[in-house]
Design an enzyme around this catalytic site. Structure first.
Site, PDB file in Angstrom:
ATOM      1  N   ASP A  46      66.480  -6.355  57.610  1.00  0.00           N
ATOM      2  CA  ASP A  46      66.901  -5.574  58.778  1.00  0.00           C
ATOM      3  C   ASP A  46      67.438  -4.211  58.340  1.00  0.00           C
ATOM      4  OD1 ASP A  46      69.275  -6.518  57.732  1.00  0.00           O
ATOM      5  OD2 ASP A  46      70.066  -7.304  59.621  1.00  0.00           O
ATOM      6  N   SER A  47      67.461  -3.972  57.009  1.00  0.00           N
ATOM      7  CA  SER A  47      67.715  -2.623  56.494  1.00  0.00           C
ATOM      8  C   SER A  47      66.668  -1.649  57.022  1.00  0.00           C
ATOM      9  CB  SER A  47      67.701  -2.633  54.962  1.00  0.00           C
ATOM     10  OG  SER A  47      66.542  -3.276  54.470  1.00  0.00           O
ATOM     11  N   ASP A  85      64.416 -11.118  57.756  1.00  0.00           N
ATOM     12  CA  ASP A  85      65.800 -11.165  58.242  1.00  0.00           C
ATOM     13  C   ASP A  85      65.853 -11.507  59.725  1.00  0.00           C
ATOM     14  OD1 ASP A  85      67.908 -10.769  56.475  1.00  0.00           O
ATOM     15  OD2 ASP A  85      67.540  -8.607  56.354  1.00  0.00           O
ATOM     16  N   LYS A 115      65.957 -15.202  56.715  1.00  0.00           N
ATOM     17  CA  LYS A 115      67.257 -15.014  56.069  1.00  0.00           C
ATOM     18  C   LYS A 115      68.292 -14.733  57.149  1.00  0.00           C
ATOM     19  CE  LYS A 115      68.375 -11.137  53.564  1.00  0.00           C
ATOM     20  NZ  LYS A 115      69.515 -10.589  54.353  1.00  0.00           N
ATOM     21  N   GLU A 117      72.776 -14.113  57.749  1.00  0.00           N
ATOM     22  CA  GLU A 117      74.045 -13.803  57.088  1.00  0.00           C
ATOM     23  C   GLU A 117      75.144 -14.771  57.518  1.00  0.00           C
ATOM     24  OE1 GLU A 117      75.003  -9.662  57.743  1.00  0.00           O
ATOM     25  OE2 GLU A 117      73.022  -9.001  57.043  1.00  0.00           O
ATOM     26  N   GLU A 184      75.678 -10.406  48.002  1.00  0.00           N
ATOM     27  CA  GLU A 184      75.714  -8.939  48.101  1.00  0.00           C
ATOM     28  C   GLU A 184      77.130  -8.414  47.900  1.00  0.00           C
ATOM     29  OE1 GLU A 184      73.712  -7.132  51.441  1.00  0.00           O
ATOM     30  OE2 GLU A 184      74.515  -5.142  50.955  1.00  0.00           O
TER      31      GLU A 184
HETATM   32  O1  KIV Z   1      68.247  -6.021  55.002  1.00  0.00           O
HETATM   33  C1  KIV Z   1      68.109  -6.035  53.763  1.00  0.00           C
HETATM   34  O2  KIV Z   1      67.339  -5.266  53.190  1.00  0.00           O
HETATM   35  C2  KIV Z   1      68.898  -7.007  53.017  1.00  0.00           C
HETATM   36  C3  KIV Z   1      68.922  -6.852  51.527  1.00  0.00           C
HETATM   37  C4  KIV Z   1      69.557  -5.600  51.128  1.00  0.00           C
HETATM   38  C5  KIV Z   1      69.506  -8.041  50.873  1.00  0.00           C
HETATM   39  O3  KIV Z   1      69.496  -7.852  53.580  1.00  0.00           O
END
Ligand code: KIV
Length: 267
Positions: A46-47, A85, A115, A117, A184
């Protein structure tokens, strides 16, 4: 065509002490290049909200955006495991909603795992998703979707109490059935302790060299995003300068009437 990596192969890499390479990708061309280079896991992070869409953080990213980007990455890859994510508020409100959204990422987008959090407080949600046969990668320590609670992107686990909480989070994520977890923004010594305390692979970002694998954001390592330059990023290329040079040369050619030439024109 190469066979895709599976979560079983990723898990075995920890036992065999083979480091796991992970990078983010959000589109077809980047996925193709890093897949061909042999990356183990592509994370559709989600980056994307920060490095592609220009938001200040990851909170505005939607399920529709994650589905769109994941589809492109899946189409561009053949051998990497694709982990997507779950965006903010796609899994926090309720367990049934989390299951449905995890299912959409697999069914509509083609992800092989999701993924999310959170540690102990997300254990029930992780278990519920794993129970419908969707592999989950956990993510603990500095969790960007908790930016407002953390008061910014700050290293977590420097105080003893916080460090104990992170170890407890790691164990909860493992017990809930996750196949791996991102660590992280935590001190290297704590990441080493967590990595020894769990049997599933740990993937570090700003967590030192003792994790079972490493993940970075592709735009950061290629110098495509100069908004932030975190200490934990190693820059492997300066693509911004190459793009800038290419664009400037194009503009100059157009202004001077030197492009197109007969070579670029039809008879
Ligand atoms: O969103 C992302 O790119 C991440 C990584 C930096 C682990 O969660």
């Amino acid at each position: 065509m190469n066979k895709r990596k599976t979560i079983l192969e990723i898990s075995a890499m920890k036992q065999q002490q083979e480091k796991i390479s992970v990078l983010t990708a959000y589109d077809y061309p980047f996925a193709r290049i890093m897949d061909a280079a042999g990356i183990d896991i592509i994370l559709v992070g989600d980056s994307v909200g920060s490095v592609v869409s220009g938001y200040d953080n990851t909170l505005p990213v939607t399920m529709e955006e994650m589905i769109y980007h994941t589809r492109a990455v899946v189409r561009g890859s053949e051998q990497a495991l694709i982990v997507t994510d779950m965006p903010f508020m796609s899994y926090q409100a309720s367990v049934p909603e989390a299951r449905r959204n995890a299912g959409r990422l697999v069914k509509e987008a083609g992800a092989h795992a999701v993924k999310l959090e959170g540690g102990e407080q997300m254990a029930e949600t992780i278990r519920a998703i794993v129970d419908i046969d969707i592999p989950v990668m956990g993510h603990i320590g500095l969790t960007p979707q908790s930016i407002h609670r953390m008061g910014g992107f700050k290293v977590q686990g420097r105080q003893e109490e916080q460090a104990r909480k992170i170890v407890a989070d790691a164990k909860a994520v493992e017990q809930a059935g996750a196949f791996s977890m991102v660590l992280e923004g935590i001190p290297s010594s704590l990441a080493k302790e967590v990595t020894a305390a769990v049997e599933i692979p740990t993937i570090g970002i700003g967590a030192g060299a003792d994790c079972d694998g490493q993940v970075l954001v592709i735009h950061d390592i290629l110098g495509l995003c100069d908004k932030y330059s975190p200490k934990f990023v190693k820059r492997y290329a300066d693509i911004s300068s190459l793009i800038s040079q290419g664009v400037s040369d194009y503009i100059a050619d157009v202004k001077a009437g030197e492009f197109p030439t007969p070579d670029h024109s039809f008879k």
